[in-house]
Structures are given as structure tokens and as C-alpha cells.
Motif scaffolding. Structure first.
Motif, PDB file in Angstrom:
ATOM      1  N   VAL A 113      35.292  42.170  41.110  1.00  0.00           N
ATOM      2  CA  VAL A 113      35.601  40.940  41.851  1.00  0.00           C
ATOM      3  C   VAL A 113      34.325  40.545  42.595  1.00  0.00           C
ATOM      4  N   TRP A 114      33.933  39.289  42.455  1.00  0.00           N
ATOM      5  CA  TRP A 114      32.679  38.792  43.000  1.00  0.00           C
ATOM      6  C   TRP A 114      32.944  37.639  43.966  1.00  0.00           C
ATOM      7  N   ARG A 115      32.139  37.571  45.028  1.00  0.00           N
ATOM      8  CA  ARG A 115      32.229  36.434  45.943  1.00  0.00           C
ATOM      9  C   ARG A 115      31.219  35.386  45.510  1.00  0.00           C
ATOM     10  N   TYR A 116      31.669  34.137  45.425  1.00  0.00           N
ATOM     11  CA  TYR A 116      30.762  33.029  45.078  1.00  0.00           C
ATOM     12  C   TYR A 116      30.020  32.589  46.334  1.00  0.00           C
ATOM     13  N   GLU A 117      28.698  32.639  46.272  1.00  0.00           N
ATOM     14  CA  GLU A 117      27.869  32.307  47.433  1.00  0.00           C
ATOM     15  C   GLU A 117      27.376  30.859  47.344  1.00  0.00           C
ATOM     16  N   PRO A 118      27.176  30.221  48.503  1.00  0.00           N
ATOM     17  CA  PRO A 118      26.731  28.822  48.486  1.00  0.00           C
ATOM     18  C   PRO A 118      25.409  28.622  47.732  1.00  0.00           C
ATOM     19  N   ARG A 119      24.559  29.669  47.672  1.00  0.00           N
ATOM     20  CA  ARG A 119      23.303  29.483  46.952  1.00  0.00           C
ATOM     21  C   ARG A 119      23.475  29.669  45.434  1.00  0.00           C
ATOM     22  N   HIS A 120      24.703  29.600  44.999  1.00  0.00           N
ATOM     23  CA  HIS A 120      25.065  29.643  43.576  1.00  0.00           C
ATOM     24  C   HIS A 120      24.742  30.995  42.947  1.00  0.00           C
ATOM     25  N   SER A 121      25.221  32.042  43.582  1.00  0.00           N
ATOM     26  CA  SER A 121      25.094  33.382  43.015  1.00  0.00           C
ATOM     27  C   SER A 121      26.397  34.116  43.313  1.00  0.00           C
ATOM     28  N   LEU A 122      26.519  35.292  42.748  1.00  0.00           N
ATOM     29  CA  LEU A 122      27.727  36.091  42.962  1.00  0.00           C
ATOM     30  C   LEU A 122      27.367  37.421  43.608  1.00  0.00           C
ATOM     31  N   THR A 123      28.194  37.881  44.521  1.00  0.00           N
ATOM     32  CA  THR A 123      28.030  39.194  45.138  1.00  0.00           C
ATOM     33  C   THR A 123      29.262  40.028  44.814  1.00  0.00           C
ATOM     34  N   MET A 124      29.040  41.223  44.258  1.00  0.00           N
ATOM     35  CA  MET A 124      30.193  42.060  43.912  1.00  0.00           C
ATOM     36  C   MET A 124      30.834  42.627  45.186  1.00  0.00           C
ATOM     37  N   VAL A 125      32.142  42.491  45.267  1.00  0.00           N
ATOM     38  CA  VAL A 125      32.839  43.050  46.431  1.00  0.00           C
ATOM     39  C   VAL A 125      33.813  44.155  46.045  1.00  0.00           C
ATOM     40  N   LEU A 126      34.124  44.240  44.777  1.00  0.00           N
ATOM     41  CA  LEU A 126      35.098  45.239  44.326  1.00  0.00           C
ATOM     42  C   LEU A 126      34.828  45.532  42.857  1.00  0.00           C
ATOM     43  N   GLU A 127      34.709  46.805  42.533  1.00  0.00           N
ATOM     44  CA  GLU A 127      34.475  47.180  41.141  1.00  0.00           C
ATOM     45  C   GLU A 127      35.776  47.234  40.365  1.00  0.00           C
ATOM     46  N   GLY A 128      35.680  47.088  39.061  1.00  0.00           N
ATOM     47  CA  GLY A 128      36.847  47.293  38.192  1.00  0.00           C
ATOM     48  C   GLY A 128      37.426  45.987  37.685  1.00  0.00           C
ATOM     49  N   ASP A 129      38.329  46.124  36.744  1.00  0.00           N
ATOM     50  CA  ASP A 129      38.946  44.956  36.124  1.00  0.00           C
ATOM     51  C   ASP A 129      40.319  44.725  36.761  1.00  0.00           C
ATOM     52  N   TRP A 130      40.421  43.736  37.601  1.00  0.00           N
ATOM     53  CA  TRP A 130      41.649  43.454  38.355  1.00  0.00           C
ATOM     54  C   TRP A 130      42.405  42.258  37.790  1.00  0.00           C
ATOM     55  N   ARG A 131      41.924  41.713  36.663  1.00  0.00           N
ATOM     56  CA  ARG A 131      42.479  40.443  36.183  1.00  0.00           C
ATOM     57  C   ARG A 131      43.967  40.533  35.855  1.00  0.00           C
ATOM     58  N   ALA A 132      44.391  41.628  35.218  1.00  0.00           N
ATOM     59  CA  ALA A 132      45.807  41.725  34.843  1.00  0.00           C
ATOM     60  C   ALA A 132      46.700  41.755  36.088  1.00  0.00           C
ATOM     61  N   LYS A 133      46.253  42.493  37.105  1.00  0.00           N
ATOM     62  CA  LYS A 133      47.023  42.563  38.364  1.00  0.00           C
ATOM     63  C   LYS A 133      47.106  41.210  39.047  1.00  0.00           C
ATOM     64  N   LEU A 134      46.125  40.346  38.728  1.00  0.00           N
ATOM     65  CA  LEU A 134      46.061  39.038  39.391  1.00  0.00           C
ATOM     66  C   LEU A 134      46.653  37.934  38.517  1.00  0.00           C
ATOM     67  N   GLY A 135      47.331  38.299  37.440  1.00  0.00           N
ATOM     68  CA  GLY A 135      47.997  37.271  36.643  1.00  0.00           C
ATOM     69  C   GLY A 135      47.355  37.013  35.294  1.00  0.00           C
ATOM     70  N   GLY A 136      46.179  37.606  35.034  1.00  0.00           N
ATOM     71  CA  GLY A 136      45.559  37.512  33.707  1.00  0.00           C
ATOM     72  C   GLY A 136      44.725  36.261  33.505  1.00  0.00           C
ATOM     73  N   GLY A 137      44.030  36.269  32.357  1.00  0.00           N
ATOM     74  CA  GLY A 137      43.112  35.176  32.027  1.00  0.00           C
ATOM     75  C   GLY A 137      41.721  35.731  31.780  1.00  0.00           C
ATOM     76  N   SER A 138      40.810  34.883  31.322  1.00  0.00           N
ATOM     77  CA  SER A 138      39.407  35.303  31.167  1.00  0.00           C
ATOM     78  C   SER A 138      38.830  35.644  32.533  1.00  0.00           C
ATOM     79  N   LEU A 139      39.292  34.937  33.517  1.00  0.00           N
ATOM     80  CA  LEU A 139      38.884  35.204  34.908  1.00  0.00           C
ATOM     81  C   LEU A 139      39.996  34.710  35.827  1.00  0.00           C
ATOM     82  N   VAL A 140      39.984  35.228  37.026  1.00  0.00           N
ATOM     83  CA  VAL A 140      40.948  34.752  38.037  1.00  0.00           C
ATOM     84  C   VAL A 140      40.169  34.409  39.299  1.00  0.00           C
ATOM     85  N   LEU A 141      40.382  33.198  39.786  1.00  0.00           N
ATOM     86  CA  LEU A 141      39.762  32.762  41.041  1.00  0.00           C
ATOM     87  C   LEU A 141      40.710  33.082  42.186  1.00  0.00           C
TER      88      LEU A 141
END
Ligand SMILES: Cc1cc2nc3c(=O)[nH]c(=O)nc-3n(C[C@H](O)[C@H](O)[C@H](O)COP(=O)(O)O)c2cc1C
Length: 207
Positions: A113-141
Motif C-alpha cells: 500500500v502506497w501513499r500518493y504524494e503531492p510531488r507525484h511519487s509514491l511512498t510505501m506504507v504497508l508491505e504485501g498484497d491487500w487488494r483482495a481484502k479491500l474488494g479486489g481489482g488491479s488496484l484499490v484506492l
């Protein structure tokens, strides 16, 4: 003599305990160290579907995702459309009360899970694949904001509508869902009094 036997024993025990560590954890830690932040390609601010056509196409798609990750350029464009900086003074693609910009957008990808930063980059905040727990998809916002603020729902709604229109324009599926918004409660580094209000699955669709 006794001292050297003790030392030898201690060495053997420490090597044995190292051998018990799963090899994956070492490589995961190495990956974590090198992948804490990720630059995104510059967003492509040209093209896309005419606005009225995108509005005509906007809809919730809740199934039929093929699970494929989005290309880096499309991920960049999507995040910029969501909550990117679109002016030199730092204002964004969505409005906010008094321009306080009290929303954080997170994106759950296959590796974390990555945080979107205003300078248009991503910072990782949590490792692992959480997409299924969050409802699925290529990505979950995930949209986080001050829980008690009267503006938070409005802010988040503006952002997920930006994403909905981007998806319509790009031929991606997606939907907003409240049901999985507490899946990561207590694990994201949020300011005091903030919570994830809602999440949005996005995915490319089976042909
Ligand atoms: C605030 C909000 C919460 C929603 N929560 C869920 C949800 O928990 N589960 C779900 O399947 N759809 C959820 N939806 C999607 C709605 O079901 C969907 O937007 C509605 O049926 C209208 O369909 P449309 O988006 O295609 O116009 C939510 C939509 C919004 C705006």
C-alpha cells in the motif's frame, strides 16, 4: 577451556536461529528498503475521451476485472487525475475547503500500500498484497481524511468522481465501496483523528 566451549555453543545456537528464519523475510526486507518510495512517470495531460462522452460512459463496474496491473503511465495518469497538483501554486485536480487539502490518497498495488504524494511519487506504507481484502481489482484506492470534518465526504467524493471519469475515458472498470473501508484500520500511518472513509477498486476488464 570451559569459556571456549561456551562461546562455541553460543555461536552454534545463533547460527541455528538464523537458519530458522524464513529466507523470504530477508529478501522482503531488502525489497522493502529499496522500494520505500517510487517515482511515477510524468502524467500525460493530453488526450483522453471528450468530457461529455466520459460522463456518458461513467458507471460502476463491480466484476469482470482481469487482475492485470495497470501500466506505469496509466497508474500515473490515474493518480494525477485523482488528486494531482495541476497548478504552480500547488492546488489540485479536486477542490478543497480553504485549499487545506485534507485528504490522503493511498493505492493498494500487488506489492504493498502506497501513499500518493503531492510531488507525484509514491511512498510505501504497508508491505504485501491487500487488494483482495479491500474488494479486489488491479488496484484499490483508499481515501483518508479527518473523520469528524464536515468537508471530508465532499472532498473524497470529488476525488473518486475524478477517478470515475478517468476510468470511463480509459476504458477501465471500477467502483466505490464503503464496505471494505475499515480493512486496514490501525495499520496505516494516518494523522490523529483521520480514517479511511471509502475505497475505490479499479481494474482493466476481461475482453
Ligand atoms: C458513497 C458510496 C458508497 C458505496 N458503497 C458501495 C458498497 O459498499 N458496495 C458496492 O457494491 N457498491 C457501493 N457503491 C456503488 C453504488 O452501488 C453505485 O454507485 C450505484 O449502484 C449506482 O451505480 P453507478 O455508479 O453505475 O451509477 C457505493 C457508491 C457510493 C457513491
Amino acid at each position: 577451556m570451559i569459556r571456549s566451549i561456551r562461546l562455541g555453543l553460543a555461536f552454534c545456537l545463533s547460527m541455528a536461529s538464523l537458519a530458522l528464519l524464513p529466507p523470504a523475510s530477508t529478501s522482503a526486507l531488502a525489497a522493502e528498503a529499496s522500494a520505500r518510495s517510487m517515482e511515477l512517470p510524468a502524467p500525460d495531460k493530453t488526450g483522453g475521451m471528450p468530457l461529455m462522452q466520459a460522463l456518458a460512459q461513467r458507471r460502476s463496474t463491480k466484476s469482470g476485472f482481469n487482475g492485470a496491473p495497470l501500466p506505469a503511465q496509466q497508474l500515473s495518469d490515474l493518480l494525477w487525475a485523482a488528486w494531482g497538483v495541476n497548478r504552480e501554486d500547488g492546488r489540485r485536480t479536486a477542490p478543497s475547503a480553504m485549499n487545506k487539502q485534507e485528504v490522503q490518497v493511498f493505492v493498494a498495488l500487488d506489492n504493498g500500500v502506497w501513499r500518493y504524494e503531492p510531488r507525484h511519487s509514491l511512498t510505501m506504507v504497508l508491505e504485501g498484497d491487500w487488494r483482495a481484502k479491500l474488494g479486489g481489482g488491479s488496484l484499490v484506492l483508499l481515501y483518508a481524511a479527518p473523520t469528524a470534518s464536515r468537508w471530508s465526504g465532499m472532498h473524497v467524493g470529488s476525488i473518486y468522481q475524478n477517478v470515475g471519469l478517468f476510468c470511463a475515458s480509459a476504458g477501465l472498470g471500477g467502483f466505490v465501496h464503503a464496505s471494505n473501508s475499515s480493512a486496514l484500520d490501525g495499520t496505516l500511518p494516518l494523522p490523529e483523528g483521520w480514517s479511511v472513509l471509502i475505497v475505490q477498486s479499479v481494474g482493466s476488464l476481461k475482453k
